[in-house]
Design an enzyme around this catalytic site. Structure first.
Site: not given
Ligand code: GLP
Length: 256
Positions: A69, A138, A140, A145
């Site tokens: 990413d 979270n 990810h 996400e």
């Protein structure tokens, strides 16, 4: 098959084991195709890998590498960019021919085309043999996400506040952190032949629990890994703290 979970004393123990796993794969295939993440979690692993490379215990010279990413708008020479991170922690110290290093470009003029071409490049390389992942608090993976569909491919994503705060600090994140990123998709990750996910620290404990113990659901993107047949999850005690099964004691397992 359920992910194999191994709990270690600390990050240093994890690093040594992770490098053993990488070495194991390299022994089977010297031109391994690797997916490599960024993040604080993998820094000790990358320094262990550099050490192993310098001591000629591993040979990465024939590998092909894909990063996962990148922030949109950050140039490779900017310290916060993931390309900078990987160069600093690995590729200034382990020489891999430039043609074998693939970084998705957050500065591309046509981002859709960049994403499509990145998927094609991975396909052309024969797919990722070994995907190494961290995890966000979270849930990810790469920058997928919560809410990311399990059939998602390489694409643009809007970053959540918690991700920006974790990576840039709470105040800086509100003003200056990039709002968007490019990320390989969950389907791209799941197509990898072998996956290793690493989590350390109590900040990751909840995400780790959801990854392993809730039914696969897009609220916790990493839970998609339950659908893969070769996943190894390396945890320190703090990251494993909320696991139900841990209370019965997950034995430390050997490499084979
Ligand atoms: C980053 C990356 C992920 C990484 C995660 C955890 O932003 N996009 O690939 O796994 O967040 O980072 P850290 O190890 O710093 O907690």
């Amino acid at each position: 098959m359920k992910p194999k979970v191994i709990i270690f004393e600390d990050a240093q123990e994890i690093s040594k084991y992770a490098v053993e796993l990488i070495k194991n794969e390299l022994d089977k295939k010297s031109n391994l195709v690797l997916g490599l993440p960024t993040g604080k979690t993998v820094i000790p692993i990358y320094s262990e890998l550099v050490k192993a490379h310098e001591e000629k215990m591993v040979n990465l010279s024939k590998t092909k590498v894909f990063d996962l990413d990148e922030y949109i708008g950050l140039k490779p020479e900017q310290k916060e960019s993931f390309e900078y991170f990987l160069n600093k922690n690995l590729f200034t110290r382990i020489k891999i021919p430039e043609k074998n290093l693939n970084f998705i470009k957050g500065t591309a003029i046509n981002l859709t085309k960049e994403c499509e071409e990145y998927e094609q490049k991975i396909k052309k390389a024969g797919g990722i043999d070994l995907m190494i992942l961290g995890i966000g608090a979270n849930g990810h993976i790469a920058f997928n996400e919560p809410g990311s569909p399990f059939d998602s491919r390489t694409r643009e994503i809007i970053l959540t506040y918690s991700t920006k705060a974790a990576n840039f600090g709470k105040i800086y994140s509100l003003i200056k952190a990039p709002k968007r990123a490019l990320t390989i998709g969950i389907a791209t990750i799941i197509e990898s032949k072998k996956i290793i996910l690493i989590a350390t620290g109590k900040r990751k404990a909840k995400a780790v629990k959801e990854t392993l113990e809730s039914p696969p659901n897009t609220k916790c993107p990493a839970s998609a890994l339950q659908n893969h047949s070769d996943v190894t999850i390396l945890l320190d005690k703090a990251a494993a703290n909320l696991l139900k099964e841990k209370k019965d004691g997950i034995p430390k397992q050997n490499l084979n």
